[in-house]
Design an enzyme around this catalytic site. Sequence first.
Site, PDB file in Angstrom:
ATOM      1  N   ASP A 208      57.494  50.481  19.013  1.00  0.00           N
ATOM      2  CA  ASP A 208      56.655  49.630  19.872  1.00  0.00           C
ATOM      3  C   ASP A 208      56.997  48.137  19.809  1.00  0.00           C
ATOM      4  O   ASP A 208      56.621  47.384  20.700  1.00  0.00           O
ATOM      5  CB  ASP A 208      55.175  49.804  19.507  1.00  0.00           C
ATOM      6  CG  ASP A 208      54.634  51.135  19.966  1.00  0.00           C
ATOM      7  OD1 ASP A 208      55.125  51.656  20.985  1.00  0.00           O
ATOM      8  OD2 ASP A 208      53.720  51.668  19.311  1.00  0.00           O
TER       9      ASP A 208
ATOM     10  N   THR B 261      58.962  50.517  13.895  1.00  0.00           N
ATOM     11  CA  THR B 261      58.172  51.119  14.973  1.00  0.00           C
ATOM     12  C   THR B 261      58.878  50.866  16.294  1.00  0.00           C
ATOM     13  O   THR B 261      59.378  49.759  16.524  1.00  0.00           O
ATOM     14  CB  THR B 261      56.736  50.551  15.043  1.00  0.00           C
ATOM     15  OG1 THR B 261      56.174  50.866  16.332  1.00  0.00           O
ATOM     16  CG2 THR B 261      56.693  49.038  14.884  1.00  0.00           C
TER      17      THR B 261
ATOM     18  N   ARG C 195      50.700  52.115  23.934  1.00  0.00           N
ATOM     19  CA  ARG C 195      49.260  52.195  24.236  1.00  0.00           C
ATOM     20  C   ARG C 195      48.650  50.812  24.332  1.00  0.00           C
ATOM     21  O   ARG C 195      47.808  50.555  25.168  1.00  0.00           O
ATOM     22  CB  ARG C 195      48.543  52.989  23.141  1.00  0.00           C
ATOM     23  CG  ARG C 195      48.537  54.464  23.387  1.00  0.00           C
ATOM     24  CD  ARG C 195      47.688  55.170  22.377  1.00  0.00           C
ATOM     25  NE  ARG C 195      48.247  55.042  21.045  1.00  0.00           N
ATOM     26  CZ  ARG C 195      48.209  55.982  20.109  1.00  0.00           C
ATOM     27  NH1 ARG C 195      47.619  57.110  20.366  1.00  0.00           N
ATOM     28  NH2 ARG C 195      48.738  55.784  18.915  1.00  0.00           N
TER      29      ARG C 195
HETATM   30  O1  F6P Z   1      55.236  55.032  17.529  1.00  0.00           O
HETATM   31  C1  F6P Z   1      54.398  54.328  18.384  1.00  0.00           C
HETATM   32  C2  F6P Z   1      53.832  55.241  19.407  1.00  0.00           C
HETATM   33  O2  F6P Z   1      54.925  55.902  19.911  1.00  0.00           O
HETATM   34  C3  F6P Z   1      53.030  54.660  20.554  1.00  0.00           C
HETATM   35  O3  F6P Z   1      53.743  54.012  21.544  1.00  0.00           O
HETATM   36  C4  F6P Z   1      52.300  55.891  21.033  1.00  0.00           C
HETATM   37  O4  F6P Z   1      51.196  55.593  21.800  1.00  0.00           O
HETATM   38  C5  F6P Z   1      51.965  56.557  19.755  1.00  0.00           C
HETATM   39  O5  F6P Z   1      52.972  56.179  18.834  1.00  0.00           O
HETATM   40  C6  F6P Z   1      51.777  58.041  19.816  1.00  0.00           C
HETATM   41  O6  F6P Z   1      52.084  58.654  18.613  1.00  0.00           O
HETATM   42  P1  F6P Z   1      51.306  59.866  17.954  1.00  0.00           P
HETATM   43  O7  F6P Z   1      51.031  60.863  19.020  1.00  0.00           O
HETATM   44  O8  F6P Z   1      52.292  60.355  16.923  1.00  0.00           O
HETATM   45  O9  F6P Z   1      50.065  59.325  17.341  1.00  0.00           O
END
Ligand code: F6P
Length: 319
Positions: free
Chosen positions: A127, A125, A171
Site C-alpha cells: 500500500d 506493505t 482501502r
Molecule cells: O496489504 C494491504 C492490503 O492489500 C490492502 O490494500 C487490502 O485492502 C488489504 O491488504 C486486504 O488484505 P486482507 O484481505 O489480507 O486483510
Amino acid sequence: MRRIGVLTSGGDAPGMNAAIRAAVRTAIYNGLEVSGIRHGYQGMIEGVYEDMTLRSVADIIQRGGTILQTARCLEFIEESGRKKGMDQLRWHGVEGLIAIGGDGTFRGALDLEKMGFPVIGIPGTIDNDIPCTSTTIGFDTVVNTVVDAINKIRDTATSHERAFVIEVMGRHSGFIALAAGLAGGAESILIPELPLVMDEVVENIKRGVARGKRHSIIILAEGVADGREFVKDLVEQTGVDTRLSVLGYIQRGGSPSAQDRVLASRMGAAAVTYLIQGKSGKMVAYEDGRLKDVDLSLALSQKKSIDMEQYELAKILSM
Ligand code: F6P
C-alpha cells in the site's frame, strides 16, 4: 545482544523474503544468532520459533510472499497477549526484534518497545501508506503488476471500444492507484483521499469518445466505491459499454522487482545494524536514496499524503 528475532506480520508484500534474507545474513555476519518467528505476533505468542541459518534463507530473494508466513493477530492487541509474547521471546533467548510489515505491525512493535524490548520496524506493505518513508517494500512490484494488467486490458478495451474500470487495492490509500494510473496512462484515477466526482469521470469518458478515443481506462482504488455499483452508474450516465476488472490478490503476489529486492536488502541489513548500535523503537526509512532511522511513534502519529502534483499531472496527460 547474542540472538535476535525476525517476523513478518499483516498483509504480505513482494520483497519481504529479500528483507528476511538480508537481516539473517547480516546478523550472522556480525556474530549474532537469529530466530525466525512464524505467523507474526501469533507465532511469537505460541512459541513457533526456528533457528535461521545461511542456508535457510538461500533461494528466497526472488520469491514473493514470506517464508516466515504472516498473520493478523488480535491477541497481541491485549496486554495479556503481549506479556505472553515477551515471555516466549525471553524463553527463546531473543534479545532484539525486527518486525517487517505495515502500520499494524508497527503498533505491535511500539508496544513491545514500551515494555522495554529492543525492536526495529521495516516498512513492508504494497500500500505504501507508511509516513516518513518515500516508499515501502512491495510497492514497486505491485505498481508494475498493475501496469502490466492495464496494458493487457487496454488491448481488449481498444478492440471492443469499451471503457474499463480496473479496481486496485487500497482501502484507505490511493498510492497504488495513482502510481499505476499515471504509469498506465489512465483517463481517470479515483482514490480514497479525494472525493469522488462522478461528473468528472463521465465527462472524461464522453470527451474521449468525442475525440475518437477507442477506449477509456478508469483506475478505482477499492476504498472509493463498490466496483459493480460504480460501473452500473457509469453505463447509465455515459451509455458507453463498460466492464469491471477487479485485480484482487494477484497484486500481493509475484516475484519482487529488482528495485524492491535492493530496497529490502538494504533495509534488512540496516535494521540489524540499528539493533547492534543499541537503537530501538525505530523504523528503517528511505528518503532521497538514503536510509535513516525514524521514531516508530512519529511514523504512527502521521498520515502519509498523496502527491497532488502527480495527481494533477495524470489529469493533464489524460486529456
Ligand atoms: O496489504 C494491504 C492490503 O492489500 C490492502 O490494500 C487490502 O485492502 C488489504 O491488504 C486486504 O488484505 P486482507 O484481505 O489480507 O486483510
